[in-house]
Design an enzyme around this catalytic site. Structure first.
Site, mmCIF file in Angstrom:
data_model
loop_
_atom_site.group_PDB
_atom_site.id
_atom_site.type_symbol
_atom_site.label_atom_id
_atom_site.label_comp_id
_atom_site.label_asym_id
_atom_site.label_seq_id
_atom_site.Cartn_x
_atom_site.Cartn_y
_atom_site.Cartn_z
ATOM 1 N N ARG A 194 -19.773 -21.483 45.622
ATOM 2 C CA ARG A 194 -18.969 -20.353 45.170
ATOM 3 C C ARG A 194 -19.712 -19.574 44.094
ATOM 4 O O ARG A 194 -20.513 -20.127 43.341
ATOM 5 C CB ARG A 194 -17.620 -20.824 44.622
ATOM 6 C CG ARG A 194 -16.720 -21.407 45.699
ATOM 7 C CD ARG A 194 -15.330 -21.690 45.134
ATOM 8 N NE ARG A 194 -14.404 -22.026 46.191
ATOM 9 C CZ ARG A 194 -14.221 -23.264 46.658
ATOM 10 N NH1 ARG A 194 -14.915 -24.260 46.167
ATOM 11 N NH2 ARG A 194 -13.358 -23.483 47.631
ATOM 12 N N ASP A 244 -13.665 -4.592 53.302
ATOM 13 C CA ASP A 244 -14.905 -4.443 52.541
ATOM 14 C C ASP A 244 -16.009 -5.321 53.135
ATOM 15 O O ASP A 244 -15.857 -6.533 53.256
ATOM 16 C CB ASP A 244 -14.653 -4.832 51.077
ATOM 17 C CG ASP A 244 -15.697 -4.271 50.137
ATOM 18 O OD1 ASP A 244 -16.871 -4.214 50.523
ATOM 19 O OD2 ASP A 244 -15.330 -3.884 49.006
ATOM 20 N N GLU A 276 -15.529 -0.403 54.239
ATOM 21 C CA GLU A 276 -16.186 -0.104 52.966
ATOM 22 C C GLU A 276 -17.551 -0.760 52.852
ATOM 23 O O GLU A 276 -17.752 -1.893 53.284
ATOM 24 C CB GLU A 276 -15.281 -0.589 51.821
ATOM 25 C CG GLU A 276 -15.808 -0.276 50.437
ATOM 26 C CD GLU A 276 -14.759 -0.511 49.368
ATOM 27 O OE1 GLU A 276 -15.131 -0.860 48.234
ATOM 28 O OE2 GLU A 276 -13.543 -0.342 49.656
ATOM 29 N N GLU A 315 -20.092 2.715 45.885
ATOM 30 C CA GLU A 315 -19.702 1.985 44.667
ATOM 31 C C GLU A 315 -20.921 1.530 43.879
ATOM 32 O O GLU A 315 -20.910 1.532 42.646
ATOM 33 C CB GLU A 315 -18.853 0.783 45.081
ATOM 34 C CG GLU A 315 -18.646 -0.288 44.047
ATOM 35 C CD GLU A 315 -18.039 -1.551 44.642
ATOM 36 O OE1 GLU A 315 -18.390 -2.643 44.173
ATOM 37 O OE2 GLU A 315 -17.220 -1.450 45.584
ATOM 38 N N HIS A 353 -14.165 2.755 42.289
ATOM 39 C CA HIS A 353 -14.106 1.293 42.282
ATOM 40 C C HIS A 353 -13.233 0.856 41.113
ATOM 41 O O HIS A 353 -13.310 1.426 40.027
ATOM 42 C CB HIS A 353 -15.525 0.741 42.142
ATOM 43 C CG HIS A 353 -15.617 -0.738 42.102
ATOM 44 N ND1 HIS A 353 -16.277 -1.421 41.107
ATOM 45 C CD2 HIS A 353 -15.136 -1.690 42.935
ATOM 46 C CE1 HIS A 353 -16.211 -2.721 41.337
ATOM 47 N NE2 HIS A 353 -15.520 -2.911 42.431
ATOM 48 N N GLU A 377 -7.692 1.860 43.153
ATOM 49 C CA GLU A 377 -7.935 0.450 43.463
ATOM 50 C C GLU A 377 -7.512 -0.425 42.288
ATOM 51 O O GLU A 377 -7.770 -0.102 41.123
ATOM 52 C CB GLU A 377 -9.416 0.206 43.766
ATOM 53 C CG GLU A 377 -9.714 -1.254 44.096
ATOM 54 C CD GLU A 377 -11.158 -1.513 44.477
ATOM 55 O OE1 GLU A 377 -11.425 -2.565 45.086
ATOM 56 O OE2 GLU A 377 -12.031 -0.668 44.160
#
Length: 400
Positions: free
Chosen positions: A42, A224, A250, A276, A326, A349
């Site tokens: 992660r 995204d 996106e 972005e 963003h 967003e």
């Protein structure tokens, strides 16, 4: 009034969490290499040594004047804070803090090797701090001095970065919960890219199908790709999810691949959004002239600050394009959004998890109510830090 000091504040605290905060990461450009596709690894965006708590630290820039008026910008990481301290702060000392256009221009012209990346992020933080200061000086919200409000509130879309996207039961549960909270639009993040093969593609499609079946026909679904795909893969993906009517796809490729965006846009009926991770009006102009995007998404804390985002939006409107910045910096973002025409900025967003992180130290964090973000009533950008959230503060140490 003159700027006396550009002070960097390094603050530390603890974010309370309900279990694991960052449940899963999104697909990333590095996933073309097998070692980086390991689902057990992660992204470590915070130190979560305990199950229900995450240690957190951040840098803020505080601009101080000889009349006692201050402005705060941030948060930022150490690399960006270093640039503020070492490369940019001396351009501000002794200057008029209300001359924001002049200060932006001299920082930009001085940064001939920093027109993008961390230097532009540092300029953005300073620019936003100057707008916060200007609002405080005139004792008004910032949106009132950039044209005034076009509306009292702006629809938010829930951006679900960091939530589990591998368990469709959890996807369904979380999507339904956000809908219940009043959101009429949600953005979810693909976990698989081209190198995950046919099985990864099926899982991406399954997520979109699950979202549409959960949310019904009326809610917007944004998807995204986070710069991590290529033309052939996105076209194949778009063909298989078009029946679920995404509001947009996106960041389908890295921002330098503008021709890839144009080819994808020509091959699908799904609108494309992006930029972005690009910078300034000149960077956005490249996408616009190539007719590569339908929605422009500069980041107010990356692309050049509020000053530059306003220029980007003005440029975009001449091509009748949508600008939705963003959204991890809601305190700055709402001042932009509420000042724009609703047809050119229909949403703001709201990155659900990142806003917890980035607003943790703020005294007056901004969050949606029933899916809407209201125009703030506080002065400036309401960027005061909350002493109760700061467990300790240290002088920044950038070495010798």
């Amino acid at each position: 009034m003159k700027i006396e000091k550009v002070r960097l504040r390094h603050v530390f605290g603890t974010i309370e969490t309900d279990g694991l905060f960052w449940e899963e990461r999104l697909v990333m450009p590095l996933d073309v290499y097998e070692e980086f596709r390991d689902t057990s690894k992660r992204v470590k965006w915070g130190d979560q040594a305990e199950e229900n708590a995450m240690k957190h630290d951040a840098y803020f820039v505080q601009i101080e004047t000889d009349e006692g008026v201050i402005g705060i910008g941030g948060p930022m990481d150490k690399a960006v804070a270093f640039i503020v301290e070492i490369e940019l702060s001396h351009y501000l000392i002794g200057r008029d803090p209300l001359a924001i256009e002049f200060l932006w221009d001299i920082m930009h012209r001085a940064s001939v090797h920093g027109r993008q990346g961390n230097t532009m992020i540092a300029i953005s933080a300073i620019d936003n701090a100057l707008w916060d200061l200007k609002g405080r000086y005139f004792n008004v919200p910032v949106y009132s001095i950039i044209g005034g409000p076009t509306r009292d509130e702006v629809p938010a879309y829930a951006s679900m970065l960091g939530f589990n996207v591998l368990d469709m039961g959890l996807v369904k549960e979380r999507a339904a919960q956000k809908q219940k909270e009043g959101y009429t639009a949600q953005k979810w993040f693909f976990r698989h890219g081209p190198m995950s093969g046919a099985e990864g593609l099926k899982k991406n499609v399954e997520m979109v199908k699950t979202l549409r079946e959960t949310l019904g026909d009326d809610d917007d679904i944004m998807l995204d790709c986070w710069q991590s795909m290529d033309v052939n893969y996105v076209i194949k993906l778009a063909e298989q999810i078009e029946e679920y009517h995404p509001r947009w796809l996106e960041e389908t490729a890295l921002p330098d691949r503008i021709d890839s965006y144009r080819k994808i846009r020509e091959a699908t009926n799904i609108p494309l959004s992006g930029a972005e991770h690009h910078y300034t009006r000149w960077g956005m102009k490249q996408f616009i002239e190539a007719e590569a995007l339908d929605i422009i998404q500069p980041d107010i804390y990356w692309a050049g600050g509020l000053s530059e985002t306003l220029k980007i939006a003005a440029l975009a409107t001449t091509f009748d394009l949508i600008t939705i910045p963003h959204g991890h910096s809601t305190n700055a973002g709402i001042h932009f959004s509420v000042s724009q025409s609703p047809i050119h900025t229909p949403y703001q967003e709201y990155l659900v998890k990142w806003n917890i992180v980035h607003q943790h130290f703020l005294k007056d964090p901004v969050s949606p109510e029933n899916g809407m973000i209201k125009a703030p009533t506080g002065v400036g950008m309401t960027m005061d830090l909350d002493p109760d959230k700061i467990e300790r503060e240290e002088e920044p140490n950038f070495g010798s």
